[in-house]
Design a protein around this motif. Structure first.
Motif, PDB file in Angstrom:
ATOM      1  N   ALA A 188      66.763  15.801  55.443  1.00  0.00           N
ATOM      2  CA  ALA A 188      65.771  15.620  54.386  1.00  0.00           C
ATOM      3  C   ALA A 188      66.469  15.223  53.084  1.00  0.00           C
ATOM      4  CB  ALA A 188      64.962  16.904  54.186  1.00  0.00           C
ATOM      5  N   VAL A 189      65.726  14.571  52.203  1.00  0.00           N
ATOM      6  CA  VAL A 189      66.384  13.925  51.066  1.00  0.00           C
ATOM      7  C   VAL A 189      66.922  14.910  50.033  1.00  0.00           C
ATOM      8  CG1 VAL A 189      64.242  13.558  49.729  1.00  0.00           C
ATOM      9  CG2 VAL A 189      66.202  12.019  49.420  1.00  0.00           C
ATOM     10  N   ILE A 190      66.203  15.981  49.718  1.00  0.00           N
ATOM     11  CA  ILE A 190      66.682  16.898  48.682  1.00  0.00           C
ATOM     12  C   ILE A 190      67.964  17.607  49.107  1.00  0.00           C
ATOM     13  CG2 ILE A 190      66.116  19.067  47.472  1.00  0.00           C
ATOM     14  CD1 ILE A 190      63.321  17.938  46.997  1.00  0.00           C
ATOM     15  N   PRO A 191      68.054  18.163  50.307  1.00  0.00           N
ATOM     16  CA  PRO A 191      69.349  18.722  50.727  1.00  0.00           C
ATOM     17  C   PRO A 191      70.455  17.672  50.808  1.00  0.00           C
ATOM     18  CG  PRO A 191      67.598  19.574  52.105  1.00  0.00           C
ATOM     19  CD  PRO A 191      67.004  18.470  51.293  1.00  0.00           C
ATOM     20  N   THR A 192      70.104  16.441  51.181  1.00  0.00           N
ATOM     21  CA  THR A 192      71.108  15.371  51.215  1.00  0.00           C
ATOM     22  C   THR A 192      71.717  15.155  49.843  1.00  0.00           C
ATOM     23  OG1 THR A 192      70.095  14.201  53.066  1.00  0.00           O
ATOM     24  CG2 THR A 192      71.421  12.891  51.567  1.00  0.00           C
ATOM     25  N   ILE A 193      70.871  15.123  48.827  1.00  0.00           N
ATOM     26  CA  ILE A 193      71.345  14.926  47.458  1.00  0.00           C
ATOM     27  C   ILE A 193      72.174  16.118  46.998  1.00  0.00           C
ATOM     28  CG2 ILE A 193      70.615  14.643  45.054  1.00  0.00           C
ATOM     29  CD1 ILE A 193      67.980  13.386  46.299  1.00  0.00           C
ATOM     30  N   SER A 199      79.428  19.027  47.156  1.00  0.00           N
ATOM     31  CA  SER A 199      80.707  18.762  47.815  1.00  0.00           C
ATOM     32  C   SER A 199      81.645  17.926  46.949  1.00  0.00           C
ATOM     33  CB  SER A 199      80.471  18.057  49.150  1.00  0.00           C
ATOM     34  OG  SER A 199      79.707  18.866  50.010  1.00  0.00           O
ATOM     35  N   GLY A 200      81.218  17.643  45.734  1.00  0.00           N
ATOM     36  CA  GLY A 200      82.086  16.925  44.801  1.00  0.00           C
ATOM     37  C   GLY A 200      81.857  15.433  44.741  1.00  0.00           C
ATOM     38  N   PRO A 320      79.146  28.833  48.681  1.00  0.00           N
ATOM     39  CA  PRO A 320      80.102  28.265  49.645  1.00  0.00           C
ATOM     40  C   PRO A 320      79.785  28.605  51.096  1.00  0.00           C
ATOM     41  CG  PRO A 320      81.272  29.153  47.751  1.00  0.00           C
ATOM     42  CD  PRO A 320      79.833  29.550  47.586  1.00  0.00           C
ATOM     43  N   ALA A 321      79.273  29.806  51.351  1.00  0.00           N
ATOM     44  CA  ALA A 321      78.952  30.188  52.723  1.00  0.00           C
ATOM     45  C   ALA A 321      77.818  29.351  53.290  1.00  0.00           C
ATOM     46  CB  ALA A 321      78.587  31.669  52.779  1.00  0.00           C
ATOM     47  N   ASN A 322      76.863  28.989  52.435  1.00  0.00           N
ATOM     48  CA  ASN A 322      75.749  28.150  52.885  1.00  0.00           C
ATOM     49  C   ASN A 322      76.167  26.687  52.992  1.00  0.00           C
ATOM     50  OD1 ASN A 322      74.022  30.396  52.950  1.00  0.00           O
ATOM     51  ND2 ASN A 322      73.495  30.149  50.789  1.00  0.00           N
ATOM     52  N   LEU A 323      76.891  26.205  51.994  1.00  0.00           N
ATOM     53  CA  LEU A 323      77.314  24.812  51.992  1.00  0.00           C
ATOM     54  C   LEU A 323      78.186  24.493  53.205  1.00  0.00           C
ATOM     55  CD1 LEU A 323      77.264  22.116  50.449  1.00  0.00           C
ATOM     56  CD2 LEU A 323      79.300  22.906  49.203  1.00  0.00           C
ATOM     57  N   ALA A 324      78.955  25.476  53.658  1.00  0.00           N
ATOM     58  CA  ALA A 324      79.870  25.268  54.791  1.00  0.00           C
ATOM     59  C   ALA A 324      79.119  24.963  56.084  1.00  0.00           C
ATOM     60  CB  ALA A 324      80.750  26.498  54.978  1.00  0.00           C
ATOM     61  N   ARG A 325      77.830  25.266  56.150  1.00  0.00           N
ATOM     62  CA  ARG A 325      77.043  24.994  57.349  1.00  0.00           C
ATOM     63  C   ARG A 325      76.583  23.538  57.427  1.00  0.00           C
ATOM     64  NH1 ARG A 325      74.609  30.204  55.706  1.00  0.00           N
ATOM     65  NH2 ARG A 325      75.478  31.826  57.065  1.00  0.00           N
ATOM     66  N   TYR A 326      76.843  22.768  56.384  1.00  0.00           N
ATOM     67  CA  TYR A 326      76.369  21.388  56.311  1.00  0.00           C
ATOM     68  C   TYR A 326      77.546  20.413  56.337  1.00  0.00           C
ATOM     69  CZ  TYR A 326      71.815  23.332  55.147  1.00  0.00           C
ATOM     70  OH  TYR A 326      70.629  24.011  55.198  1.00  0.00           O
ATOM     71  N   LYS A 327      77.300  19.215  56.862  1.00  0.00           N
ATOM     72  CA  LYS A 327      78.302  18.148  56.909  1.00  0.00           C
ATOM     73  C   LYS A 327      77.906  17.089  55.891  1.00  0.00           C
ATOM     74  CE  LYS A 327      79.146  18.921  61.865  1.00  0.00           C
ATOM     75  NZ  LYS A 327      78.082  19.930  62.098  1.00  0.00           N
ATOM     76  N   ALA A 328      78.206  17.343  54.636  1.00  0.00           N
ATOM     77  CA  ALA A 328      77.725  16.500  53.539  1.00  0.00           C
ATOM     78  C   ALA A 328      78.299  15.095  53.585  1.00  0.00           C
ATOM     79  CB  ALA A 328      78.058  17.168  52.206  1.00  0.00           C
ATOM     80  N   ASP A 329      79.418  14.918  54.290  1.00  0.00           N
ATOM     81  CA  ASP A 329      80.063  13.593  54.343  1.00  0.00           C
ATOM     82  C   ASP A 329      79.541  12.740  55.493  1.00  0.00           C
ATOM     83  OD1 ASP A 329      81.128  15.278  56.252  1.00  0.00           O
ATOM     84  OD2 ASP A 329      83.124  14.352  56.180  1.00  0.00           O
ATOM     85  N   GLN A 330      78.568  13.249  56.244  1.00  0.00           N
ATOM     86  CA  GLN A 330      78.033  12.510  57.376  1.00  0.00           C
ATOM     87  C   GLN A 330      76.523  12.324  57.248  1.00  0.00           C
ATOM     88  OE1 GLN A 330      79.215  14.073  61.207  1.00  0.00           O
ATOM     89  NE2 GLN A 330      81.199  14.786  60.430  1.00  0.00           N
ATOM     90  N   TYR A 331      76.044  11.205  57.796  1.00  0.00           N
ATOM     91  CA  TYR A 331      74.597  10.972  57.823  1.00  0.00           C
ATOM     92  C   TYR A 331      73.987  11.823  58.903  1.00  0.00           C
ATOM     93  CZ  TYR A 331      70.176   8.572  58.772  1.00  0.00           C
ATOM     94  OH  TYR A 331      68.848   8.290  58.985  1.00  0.00           O
ATOM     95  N   ASN A 332      73.004  12.642  58.515  1.00  0.00           N
ATOM     96  CA  ASN A 332      72.329  13.541  59.449  1.00  0.00           C
ATOM     97  C   ASN A 332      71.084  12.845  59.984  1.00  0.00           C
ATOM     98  OD1 ASN A 332      71.511  17.107  59.253  1.00  0.00           O
ATOM     99  ND2 ASN A 332      71.088  15.623  60.853  1.00  0.00           N
ATOM    100  N   LEU A 333      71.166  12.363  61.234  1.00  0.00           N
ATOM    101  CA  LEU A 333      70.027  11.685  61.853  1.00  0.00           C
ATOM    102  C   LEU A 333      68.872  12.671  62.045  1.00  0.00           C
ATOM    103  CD1 LEU A 333      69.046   9.020  63.197  1.00  0.00           C
ATOM    104  CD2 LEU A 333      69.904   9.947  65.355  1.00  0.00           C
TER     105      LEU A 333
END
Length: 333
Positions: A188-193, A199-200, A320-333
């Protein structure tokens, strides 16, 4: 008032928040989660401490009518949220959307009819409207299947409504607009942003930024489900749950950047663009029916409410514990 509640899709984003809210409200909750060999309960594995251990878990598959009926036995009501919802994945694997969303909904209403369940709250989506032909969008707006996902949800909605009309199954169809908040998938777009900024990254990869959306904070969506559960006025009705506030994706990016104190640029990522005729250009909810029938109004409405919701969402994702569950550098289909 129904007391024993089955929530399908309880392991997901909205479902986990709804499970927590109903447990806190004193309901006897059975959480239907997708069976897997890891014994994972999805987001319920990370539920709040005051809720942990206070609900029953049933692992199954919404596509299996026998498991659905077994799960529903002894329940007064079912809140049906289980679905495949990612639009890009529906281009990739449309058959799974028919099985999960249409046949899964048939399994729910058929079991509810056979067992005499007192209330079924079926989850629709604003995507069934497609690009707005008029705004704000009322429940009488034409339905347009602009993606396999939205087409499957139109089918699911019609199955649910047909059981009300054919068999008097007490179905309410709740139609949330673009829900956002903690735990949402990065597709979804808001978590993507947020995850890219957290992640910097400062050059954000996004799809189209000109379409508009009516974003609804997850706490408001959850309250819509609870109001639909507790009110008899919505039976047989389709009810929008939206903030009645329209904002573009581009302006949403800027609002998030301001909340997170970040200077950003936007880079168009071609793989994130929908096919031209499939893009929903405009969504803006008329929530009059929800107010009149259910007594529901958004606590996070308008621009100020949206900014409050974004701040709460960003705070959760930047842990950090929540962010670690996401792959911010990859497109999530």
């Amino acid at each position: 008032m129904p007391n024993k509640i089955l929530i399908t899709g309880a392991d997901g984003f909205i479902g986990s928040h709804l499970t927590e809210a109903l447990v806190r409200a004193g309901y006897d909750v059975k959480a239907f989660v997708l069976y897997n060999s890891f014994n994972s309960w999805g987001w319920l594995d990370h539920c709040a401490d005051d809720v942990r251990g206070q609900f029953e878990v049933f692992a199954g598959d919404i596509r299996d009518p026998h498991g659905v009926r077994t799960a529903m036995a002894g329940c007064d009501a079912v809140l049906h949220l289980a679905a495949l919802i990612a639009i890009p994945y529906s281009y990739h694997s449309p058959d799974t959307y028919v099985d999960t969303n249409i046949k899964g909904t048939l399994n729910v209403v058929q079991a509810a009819r056979e067992l005499g369940v007192r209330k079924v709250v079926h989850t629709s989506t604003s995507e069934v409207y497609g690009t707005a032909r008029f705004v704000p969008i009322t429940e009488d707006h034409p339905l347009q299947g602009q993606s396999p996902y939205s087409a499957s949800k139109i089918g699911a909605d019609q199955i649910a409504q047909s059981f009300y009309l054919s068999f008097s199954t007490p179905v309410v169809t709740l139609r949330p607009f673009n829900t956002y908040g903690p735990r949402q998938s990065a597709r979804a777009v808001i978590p993507t942003i947020i995850t890219q900024i957290a992640s910097g990254q400062r050059r954000l990869k996004l799809g189209a930024v000109h379409p508009t959306r009516d974003f609804n904070f997850v706490a408001d969506t959850v309250q819509g489900f609870i109001k639909a559960l507790e009110s008899d006025a919505g039976v047989g009705e389709v009810i929008n749950v939206g903030s009645n506030f329209e904002i573009s994706i581009g302006d949403t990016v800027q609002a998030i950047a301001e909340v997170m104190n970040a200077e950003i640029e936007i880079e168009t990522d071609e793989q994130r663009l929908r096919p031209d005729k499939s893009e929903v250009e405009r969504l803006w909810a008329d929530n009059t029916r929800a107010r009149d029938l259910l007594g529901w109004t958004p606590a996070y409405g308008g621009l100020d409410g949206f900014r409050r919701g974004l701040a709460e969402t960003a705070e959760w994702f930047t842990d950090p514990a929540n962010l670690a569950r996401y792959k911010a550098d990859q497109y999530n289909l």
